[in-house]
Design an enzyme around this catalytic site. Sequence first.
Site, mmCIF file in Angstrom:
data_model
loop_
_atom_site.group_PDB
_atom_site.id
_atom_site.type_symbol
_atom_site.label_atom_id
_atom_site.label_comp_id
_atom_site.label_asym_id
_atom_site.label_seq_id
_atom_site.Cartn_x
_atom_site.Cartn_y
_atom_site.Cartn_z
ATOM 1 N N ASP A 81 0.864 -1.174 0.000
ATOM 2 C CA ASP A 81 0.000 0.000 0.000
ATOM 3 C C ASP A 81 0.903 1.227 0.000
ATOM 4 O OD1 ASP A 81 -1.862 -1.943 0.394
ATOM 5 O OD2 ASP A 81 -2.978 -0.881 1.943
ATOM 6 N N ASP A 124 -14.378 -5.515 -3.743
ATOM 7 C CA ASP A 124 -14.421 -5.495 -2.278
ATOM 8 C C ASP A 124 -15.808 -5.952 -1.858
ATOM 9 O OD1 ASP A 124 -11.886 -4.446 -2.373
ATOM 10 O OD2 ASP A 124 -12.500 -2.385 -1.954
#
Lengths: 220, 257
Positions: free
Chosen positions: B12, B131
């Site tokens: 990330d 997601d």
Amino acid sequence: MAKSTIAVIDYGMGNLHSVASALEHVGDNVEVLVTGDSEKILAADRVIFPGVGAIRDCMAEILRLGVDQVVAEVARTKPLLAICVGMQALMDRSEENGGVDCLGMFPGQVKFFGDQLKNEKGEKLGQKLKVPHMGWNQLHQEIEHPLWQGIDQGSRFYFVHSYYVHTDDPSLVAATTDYGVQIHAALYHDNVFAVQCHPEKSSPAGLQLLSNFLTWDGQS
Amino acid sequence: MGLAKRIIPCLDVDNGRVVKGVNFVDIRDAGDPVEVAKRYNEQGADEITFLDITATHEGRDTTVHTVENIAAEVFIPLTVGGGIRTVEDIRTMLNAGADKVGINSAAIKNPDFVKQAAERFGSQCIVVAIDAKQVSEEGEPKRWEIFTHGGRKPTGIDAVQWAIKMVANGAGEILLTSMDRDGTKNGFDLELTKAISDAVVVPVIASGGVGNLDHLVEGITKGGADAVLAASIFHFGQYSVPDAKHYMQQQGIEVRL
């Protein structure tokens, strides 16, 4: 020693950055040109014929830009490495996009994997085959060749494709890979070598292949 | 022997720095994504996924630069996700050296975006990131929906149907994250993973919840995933990529060693 030049043929299909940077990474004293200029390609010491995307679009650009003639000329005169759709474009014909005629430098077809595993008779076994064939699979070297130097038998290379090459002439097969069917994953003839996988994304074995190509004299 | 199951460390990245923390003993500057990517490459990671969480426009230029620097030194596939909203964004990332891009909320806003992207660049480089969160109650047949905004905002879209639609639109791969499991270290949502993997023909990457090596194994054997993605178990040196691969191989999973 003079710099040796490698031309990566640019015909507007996809990203050639990674091929060029991998060559620069492994090459000593090499100049990598990403170019569509036929004079520069024909003046280079070695040539890479890459390809990404759908075969119809690739073939359309190859023919529109006269890349077919350049590739044919290179194939007569200097080491040529075709990668992925570049390899597929060298075959007679591809099933993709409803059927597309290709350059016919190697006899054979480019076929769709289908969505199920099949047995040797081509009967569906009811087990799902994921397509695209994406990831690291083994190259079974079928011959000894300078481009296999320093690469272990069965080394894994990165593949990403939904259509696979099958040649009619077994004497041209440099490597096979199993994915539901047996893929002709590498072909060779004189100074032309073609691979379905992406050596530029297959560190470390793929970088070894590119390094071998940079010193290859075009003899088997 | 055939195609290996893939292990994919995920970084990330915010403004050119790895966040969520990375702690390799022999990397002094643990926040440099190029160093981290190189380290995972040396460990034998099969791919690297780079999730850009940079909010600002200026920061995006930094991201492009970081991708260029990784691609110049790391010769395994690199996927860049986060903030991919236009065809131009995709072009920029591919030109910077990414091999694939992950599309998430832009696909929800406009499902045809995936179609345009696949037609322009080829399905092989279009990863749709999903997601999903369980919405069925106890005792009901399991059902999952797509959530946005880090799992806070429901969309009402059924996750399995969405995966099928995205593949029909040209997605070449699905990156599936369970928002119920993400960050929990309790393992993947295996039923979700299995439901999506069975529903589509393209490869599925399982993500969200990995806390140990058995979780990686289950993602493949029970979830039917083609690849497993993890961040923190690798970042903090709890396990190395070779640890994971050797363990998976002992459990009968084909890996690249």
